[in-house]
Design an enzyme around this catalytic site. Structure first.
Site, PDB file in Angstrom:
ATOM      1  N   HIS A  81     -15.431 -13.006  -2.754  1.00  0.00           N
ATOM      2  CA  HIS A  81     -14.836 -13.060  -1.667  1.00  0.00           C
ATOM      3  C   HIS A  81     -15.130 -12.170  -0.296  1.00  0.00           C
ATOM      4  CE1 HIS A  81     -12.202  -9.841  -3.266  1.00  0.00           C
ATOM      5  NE2 HIS A  81     -11.824  -9.697  -2.025  1.00  0.00           N
ATOM      6  N   GLY A 136      -9.899  -3.120   0.942  1.00  0.00           N
ATOM      7  CA  GLY A 136     -10.855  -2.299   0.983  1.00  0.00           C
ATOM      8  C   GLY A 136     -11.682  -1.708  -0.355  1.00  0.00           C
ATOM      9  N   SER A 159     -11.682  -4.320  -2.649  1.00  0.00           N
ATOM     10  CA  SER A 159     -12.330  -5.585  -3.404  1.00  0.00           C
ATOM     11  C   SER A 159     -13.672  -5.321  -3.676  1.00  0.00           C
ATOM     12  CB  SER A 159     -12.110  -6.693  -2.180  1.00  0.00           C
ATOM     13  OG  SER A 159     -10.781  -6.792  -1.851  1.00  0.00           O
ATOM     14  N   GLY A 160     -14.172  -5.893  -4.606  1.00  0.00           N
ATOM     15  CA  GLY A 160     -15.468  -5.993  -5.157  1.00  0.00           C
ATOM     16  C   GLY A 160     -15.648  -4.977  -6.028  1.00  0.00           C
ATOM     17  N   ASP A 208     -14.462 -15.305  -8.971  1.00  0.00           N
ATOM     18  CA  ASP A 208     -14.751 -14.233  -7.676  1.00  0.00           C
ATOM     19  C   ASP A 208     -15.741 -13.074  -8.218  1.00  0.00           C
ATOM     20  OD1 ASP A 208     -14.323 -13.156  -5.403  1.00  0.00           O
ATOM     21  OD2 ASP A 208     -12.211 -12.363  -5.791  1.00  0.00           O
TER      22      ASP A 208
END
Length: 265
Positions: free
Chosen positions: A72, A210, A212-213, A117
């Protein structure tokens, strides 16, 4: 045995998951500035706007040429991967920005149901491992963390719901919540699958926008740090919501896809 393909990329004195400057970790629940260079696999994924780049997501260096992040986080923008960073506002010796050579989003990524994801970024040029840049280990294929395993989320995400993005890399202790608990109706219910990992949910700390990932870092029996999760989603009601732990893509569920993608690209 650590993920075999990683051994092909880890060279010299820098083994995976063993920072020169180990993180200062405690059992105290609290978000804190990290010790500089203590999570040297943490990267900042940045997008270009005008002539400048801005932080949008985290990521994890898993070899000298590959970064793991969330699907995402990837769109049609122009990206760079910043490695070796501590304070995003400062120019720092040893940090480097590299353009992606290729971005591979999982072919079954489902943004509606938030499934699969996960994405890989191949760096245009391999990095040289150093005290500030090295790879995290990958967990054994299929491994599922036990309930209450002490893991740490790291990132430059918002310091609180609606708050500012952090300048200095943050870490927070997030104990793992097992699938049976996390999938209860008053927790995440059916939105959480067995290919996900939950951590936190005490109403005090969680990943935030922020982050995320970025990685869920868990220390193996041998002392090396492994990336067991990729920050995927949290509650729309706020970053620190009771019974709504942070949800991570479970890395060990995608071992085959990761190894095949890296080997063929």
């Amino acid at each position: 045995m650590k993920f075999l393909i990683l051994a092909l990329f880890v060279v010299g004195a820098y083994g995976c998951g063993l920072p020169t400057f180990p993180p200062v970790v405690t059992r105290v629940v609290g978000g804190d500035d990290v010790r500089p260079n203590s999570w040297p696999w943490q990267v900042s994924l940045q997008y270009k706007s005008g002539s400048s780049f801005y932080h949008t997501c985290g990521g994890t260096l898993i070899s000298d040429s590959w970064v793991l992040t969330a699907a995402h986080c990837i769109g049609s923008r122009t990206y760079q991967v910043y490695l070796g960073k501590h304070n995003l506002k400062n120019s720092e010796e040893g940090s480097i920005a590299i353009t992606p050579a290729k971005i591979i989003v999982h072919p079954q990524w489902d943004s509606y149901r938030i499934r699969n994801d996960i994405a890989l970024i191949k760096l245009q040029t391999p990095v040289t491992f150093s005290d500030s840049i090295m790879a995290a280990c990958l967990p054994d294929a299929g491994y599922v963390l036990p309930h209450n395993a002490p893991c740490y989320v790291t990132g430059w995400g918002r310091l609180w719901t609606g708050g500012p993005i952090a300048d200095i890399l943050q870490q927070a202790l997030l104990p793992v919540v097992d699938h049976d608990t996390c999938s209860k109706g008053d927790w995440w219910g059916s939105l959480v699958t067995s290919s996900m990992t939950c951590a936190g949910g005490d109403g005090e700390l969680a990943s935030c926008n922020g982050d995320s990932g970025g990685p869920l870092n868990c220390q193996g029996d041998d002392g090396a740090w492994e990336v067991h999760g990729v920050v995927s989603f949290g509650s729309s009601m706020g970053c620190n919501y009771y019974k709504k732990p942070s949800v991570f893509t479970r890395v060990s569920a995608y071992s085959s896809w990761i190894s095949q993608s890296m080997a063929s690209n």
